[in-house]
Motif scaffolding. Structure first.
Motif, PDB file in Angstrom:
ATOM      1  N   ALA A  48      -6.700 -26.393   7.372  1.00 14.75           N
ATOM      2  CA  ALA A  48      -5.881 -26.177   6.398  1.00 14.75           C
ATOM      3  C   ALA A  48      -5.761 -24.677   6.025  1.00 14.75           C
ATOM      4  N   TYR A  49      -4.671 -24.158   5.332  1.00  8.69           N
ATOM      5  CA  TYR A  49      -4.519 -22.779   5.055  1.00  8.69           C
ATOM      6  C   TYR A  49      -4.500 -22.635   3.529  1.00  8.69           C
ATOM      7  N   VAL A  50      -5.424 -22.131   2.897  1.00  6.91           N
ATOM      8  CA  VAL A  50      -5.497 -21.873   1.328  1.00  6.91           C
ATOM      9  C   VAL A  50      -5.195 -20.378   1.248  1.00  6.91           C
ATOM     10  N   CYS A  51      -3.943 -19.898   0.796  1.00  4.40           N
ATOM     11  CA  CYS A  51      -3.506 -18.787   0.970  1.00  4.40           C
ATOM     12  C   CYS A  51      -3.124 -18.137  -0.635  1.00  4.40           C
ATOM     13  N   CYS A  52      -4.076 -17.107  -0.986  1.00  5.71           N
ATOM     14  CA  CYS A  52      -3.743 -16.445  -2.234  1.00  5.71           C
ATOM     15  C   CYS A  52      -2.823 -15.321  -2.337  1.00  5.71           C
ATOM     16  N   GLY A  53      -2.559 -14.883  -0.970  1.00  2.00           N
ATOM     17  CA  GLY A  53      -1.834 -13.454  -0.962  1.00  2.00           C
ATOM     18  C   GLY A  53      -0.470 -13.704  -0.266  1.00  2.00           C
ATOM     19  N   SER A  54       0.305 -12.794  -0.663  1.00  2.02           N
ATOM     20  CA  SER A  54       1.504 -12.633  -0.227  1.00  2.02           C
ATOM     21  C   SER A  54       2.254 -11.276  -0.286  1.00  2.02           C
ATOM     22  N   HIS A  55       3.458 -11.206  -0.081  1.00  2.00           N
ATOM     23  CA  HIS A  55       4.015  -9.882  -0.370  1.00  2.00           C
ATOM     24  C   HIS A  55       5.493  -9.955  -1.034  1.00  2.00           C
ATOM     25  N   ASP A  56       5.992  -8.748  -1.695  1.00  2.38           N
ATOM     26  CA  ASP A  56       7.269  -9.095  -2.358  1.00  2.38           C
ATOM     27  C   ASP A  56       8.258  -8.433  -1.532  1.00  2.38           C
ATOM     28  N   PHE A  57       8.859  -9.313  -0.733  1.00  3.80           N
ATOM     29  CA  PHE A  57      10.082  -8.719   0.020  1.00  3.80           C
ATOM     30  C   PHE A  57      11.181  -8.049  -0.678  1.00  3.80           C
ATOM     31  N   THR A  58      11.260  -8.223  -2.028  1.00  2.00           N
ATOM     32  CA  THR A  58      12.341  -7.481  -2.727  1.00  2.00           C
ATOM     33  C   THR A  58      11.993  -6.230  -3.064  1.00  2.00           C
ATOM     34  N   SER A  59      10.673  -5.848  -2.995  1.00  5.52           N
ATOM     35  CA  SER A  59      10.227  -4.435  -3.265  1.00  5.52           C
ATOM     36  C   SER A  59      10.241  -3.296  -2.050  1.00  5.52           C
ATOM     37  N   LEU A  60      11.064  -2.229  -2.110  1.00  3.83           N
ATOM     38  CA  LEU A  60      10.903  -1.602  -1.002  1.00  3.83           C
ATOM     39  C   LEU A  60       9.485  -1.149  -0.403  1.00  3.83           C
ATOM     40  N   ALA A  61       8.576  -1.172  -1.395  1.00  6.29           N
ATOM     41  CA  ALA A  61       7.287  -0.910  -0.946  1.00  6.29           C
ATOM     42  C   ALA A  61       6.477  -2.256  -0.504  1.00  6.29           C
ATOM     43  N   PHE A  62       7.076  -3.424  -0.516  1.00  2.00           N
ATOM     44  CA  PHE A  62       6.664  -4.672   0.153  1.00  2.00           C
ATOM     45  C   PHE A  62       5.458  -4.695  -0.461  1.00  2.00           C
ATOM     46  N   ASP A  63       5.382  -4.762  -1.992  1.00  7.58           N
ATOM     47  CA  ASP A  63       3.923  -4.692  -2.801  1.00  7.58           C
ATOM     48  C   ASP A  63       3.256  -6.141  -2.385  1.00  7.58           C
ATOM     49  N   PHE A  64       1.962  -5.846  -2.398  1.00  8.27           N
ATOM     50  CA  PHE A  64       1.002  -7.004  -2.337  1.00  8.27           C
ATOM     51  C   PHE A  64       0.866  -7.934  -3.483  1.00  8.27           C
ATOM     52  N   ILE A  65       1.182  -9.272  -3.249  1.00  8.48           N
ATOM     53  CA  ILE A  65       0.942 -10.109  -4.603  1.00  8.48           C
ATOM     54  C   ILE A  65      -0.322 -11.075  -4.182  1.00  8.48           C
ATOM     55  N   SER A  66      -1.026 -11.344  -5.227  1.00  5.58           N
ATOM     56  CA  SER A  66      -2.164 -12.387  -5.230  1.00  5.58           C
ATOM     57  C   SER A  66      -2.271 -13.089  -6.250  1.00  5.58           C
TER      58      SER A  66
END
Length: 126
Positions: free
Chosen positions: A49-67
């Protein structure tokens, strides 16, 4: 009988893991806990199983990290090869069927399965 984190489980940030009593995290499970992951009493995370708290904002030019944190409530079961996405809560006694992708909260005492995971049925074992 107590909490058991199997040797081939991966915990990205041990300080961001809050385990209750008698929790199991199986071999191959990957806890990518860039935010807090809570496993309440008697919660199970099965193999791969993969419990994933993190991703990225693909709409952001900086590809901001989201958690965002993930909570797996008391007596819930995350079956083999499930994926939990950031910010979800798995309700008490809920079951997520094998190979499912959970992107929204799962209510207590409910079976969810599929990609995306949807309600299959309600049950009560209390």
């Amino acid at each position: 009988m107590g909490t058991r984190i199997y040797p081939r489980a991966t915990i990205w940030a041990p300080l961001n893991l809050d385990c209750g009593r008698v929790v199991a995290i199986a071999d191959g499970a990957n806890i990518y806990n860039t935010s807090l992951v809570v496993l309440e009493d008697l919660a199970i995370v099965s193999q791969d199983a993969y419990v994933c708290c993190g991703s990225h904002d693909f709409t952001s030019l900086a590809f901001d990290f989201i958690s965002r944190p993930i909570v797996i409530e008391r007596e819930a079961w995350i079956a083999a090869r499930d994926i939990l996405l950031p910010g979800v809560t798995i309700g008490r006694g809920a079951v997520v069927g094998a190979g499912s992708v959970v992107r929204n909260d799962v209510p207590a005492w409910t079976v969810y399965a599929g990609n995306p995971a949807v309600e299959i049925k309600k049950y009560d074992r209390r």
